[in-house]
Design a protein around this motif. Structure first.
Motif, mmCIF file in Angstrom:
data_model
loop_
_atom_site.group_PDB
_atom_site.id
_atom_site.type_symbol
_atom_site.label_atom_id
_atom_site.label_comp_id
_atom_site.label_asym_id
_atom_site.label_seq_id
_atom_site.Cartn_x
_atom_site.Cartn_y
_atom_site.Cartn_z
ATOM 1 N N LEU A 274 0.778 -1.328 -0.145
ATOM 2 C CA LEU A 274 0.095 0.000 -0.118
ATOM 3 C C LEU A 274 0.822 1.181 0.104
ATOM 4 N N ILE A 275 0.725 2.249 -1.081
ATOM 5 C CA ILE A 275 1.245 3.519 -1.089
ATOM 6 C C ILE A 275 0.624 4.811 -0.814
ATOM 7 N N TYR A 276 -0.662 4.519 -0.885
ATOM 8 C CA TYR A 276 -1.601 5.757 -0.857
ATOM 9 C C TYR A 276 -2.919 5.341 -0.828
ATOM 10 N N THR A 277 -3.712 5.957 -0.035
ATOM 11 C CA THR A 277 -5.267 5.547 0.015
ATOM 12 C C THR A 277 -5.936 7.099 -0.380
ATOM 13 N N SER A 278 -6.846 6.995 -1.369
ATOM 14 C CA SER A 278 -7.338 8.050 -2.098
ATOM 15 C C SER A 278 -8.474 8.919 -1.008
ATOM 16 N N PRO A 279 -8.194 9.916 -0.705
ATOM 17 C CA PRO A 279 -9.317 10.577 0.130
ATOM 18 C C PRO A 279 -10.454 10.983 -0.486
ATOM 19 N N GLU A 280 -10.599 10.842 -1.746
ATOM 20 C CA GLU A 280 -11.894 11.270 -2.628
ATOM 21 C C GLU A 280 -12.736 9.819 -2.313
ATOM 22 N N ASN A 281 -12.430 8.555 -2.700
ATOM 23 C CA ASN A 281 -13.286 7.512 -2.511
ATOM 24 C C ASN A 281 -12.461 6.237 -1.463
#
Length: 424
Positions: free
Chosen positions: A61-68
């Motif tokens: 995991l390198i990023y979790t989108s704050p949009e969805n």
């Protein structure tokens, strides 16, 4: 009653790809994974891009989108070289993490083959595994969550979840290849997705030659296979009046692997075809792989035209220096050819005869050209899904589908085009 059945029969140009094993490609160049829309200052800048020479494992995991809240994983094992901004023909400007391939490290997800999972747990695994539906590039967990029914909802008896492996366009065969490689696991993933939705009915929709269709039914059971009509576009994925929900066969396989084997979803099977390659083939490719790198792997002609998507609705791509992202399962490499000039409409009505949405494309285009936008409302051009059949059958070689989509976007408004500059 309409005198003609909607849809058309397309020529079979899949070549040898459906009969060959799926090739596996290891990128030789940097892969680029979109993390953020360029210029969107309202979202926090990804912390991973501030790290220098970070070593990543495939599936990390390198990023979790704050949009969805979508999970974005590293598709390969390698070293983070920094951030790049690129313009993708489908997604626009994006900030991407650039990863240089190095080694064979891989992350795994917690899993248990003996555990009976609840609906919400299946959705959570699909989210954690970063599974995308290859048909449209959307996160699988997000689609399933939107379709999910409450417990004991009677509608679950009247709904059908379909793994769409019809592959009825001219060149594509990626879904066929995946289904041929591991039909049992595709069915397992479909069953898990149906459980997440609380549906009791599900099947795999196919359009296979008779011998392969029989082999599939022997492998997974006759009741689990539905054969669609041989026409484009496919409009009936189940018998009767049941409400149909569709996901990709590759997404089903990825869900099964995530639940049963703890494997995150980091790649997609793509058909590379056309007269610009020596032979069509299906290739398993990590997300973010440079398309030029993939075409070199397939020995594609360097001066050929590239089309992302199928022959009917694909998008001509001006450059090969873009990453392969979810939502693309066919790449067409076509040699230059003479383009016929469009002629005036002759009023033959073929476009209306083949339209599965029951539209009158020739009348919609006539109103558009005469700027009678207020009269478009009762013709419902917004019902067009861009399948392209009307353009395919037009003897005058007119871009009918493009004009119908434009008509649907006018919404009764007047617009002019002055030397390519649109204004309303």
């Amino acid at each position: 009653m309409r005198p003609f059945a909607p849809g058309v029969a397309l020529p079979f140009q899949k070549g040898a790809a459906p009969h060959k094993p799926i090739a596996t490609m290891t990128p030789t160049q940097a892969v680029r994974i979109p993390l953020l829309r360029s210029g969107n200052d309202e979202l926090p800048y990804p912390a991973i891009l501030t790290q220098e020479d970070a070593v990543l494992a495939a599936g990390q995991l390198i990023y979790t989108s704050p949009e969805n809240n979508a999970s974005i994983l590293s598709p390969i094992s390698g070293t983070l070289s920094g951030a790049v901004v690129l313009n993708h023909p489908l997604l626009g400007d994006m900030v991407c993490a650039e990863i240089l391939p190095d080694g064979d490290r891989r992350e795994s997800l917690p899993h248990s083959t003996n555990q009976e999972l609840e609906a919400e747990e299946i959705l959570a695994i699909a989210q954690q595994a970063a599974i995308y539906d290859e048909r449209d590039g959307l996160p699988l967990w997000e689609k399933l969550a939107a379709w999910q029914l409450p417990p004991d909802d009677a509608a679950a008896m009247d709904s059908v979840l379909v793994a769409d492996a019809t592959e009825n366009d001219v060149f594509g065969s990626a879904s066929w290849a995946v289904l041929q490689e591991d039909p049992e696991m595709v069915l397992v993933g479909l069953q898990l997705a149906a459980k997440a939705l609380r549906f009791t009915r599900y099947h795999i929709a196919t359009l296979l030659p008779r011998e392969r269709r029989r082999a599939l039914k022997r492998a997974i059971g006759r009741i689990n296979v539905f054969t669609v009509e041989d026409e484009y576009p496919v409009t009936a994925f189940a018998d009767g009046q049941a409400e149909v929900f569709r996901i990709g066969a590759q997404a089903c396989l990825a869900l099964a692997k995530a639940v049963r084997q703890g494997l995150p979803s980091t790649d997609v099977v793509v058909t590379v075809a056309g007269d610009g390659v020596p032979a069509s083939q299906n290739v398993r490719v990590p997300y973010g792989t440079d398309i030029g790198d993939l075409l070199a792997f397939c020995h594609a002609d360097e001066d050929a035209t590239l089309v992302m998507g199928d022959a009917m609705t694909g998008l001509a791509c001006p450059t090969r220096r873009i990453p392969l992202l979810p939502g693309v399962t066919t790449l067409l490499v076509m040699r230059p050819r003479a383009i016929r000039t469009a002629q005036p409409c002759i009023g033959c009505g073929r476009c209306a005869a083949v339209c599965h949405a029951q539209l009158l494309p020739y009348e919609i285009v006539r109103r558009l050209e005469n700027m009678h936008y207020e009269r478009l409302q009762h013709l419902a051009p917004w019902e067009c899904d861009g399948c392209g059949v009307c353009s395919y059958v037009c003897p005058s070689m007119r871009p009918v589908a493009v004009d119908v989509i434009r008509a649907g976007e006018t919404d009764g408004t007047l617009f002019f085009n002055w030397e390519g500059d649109d204004s309303e």
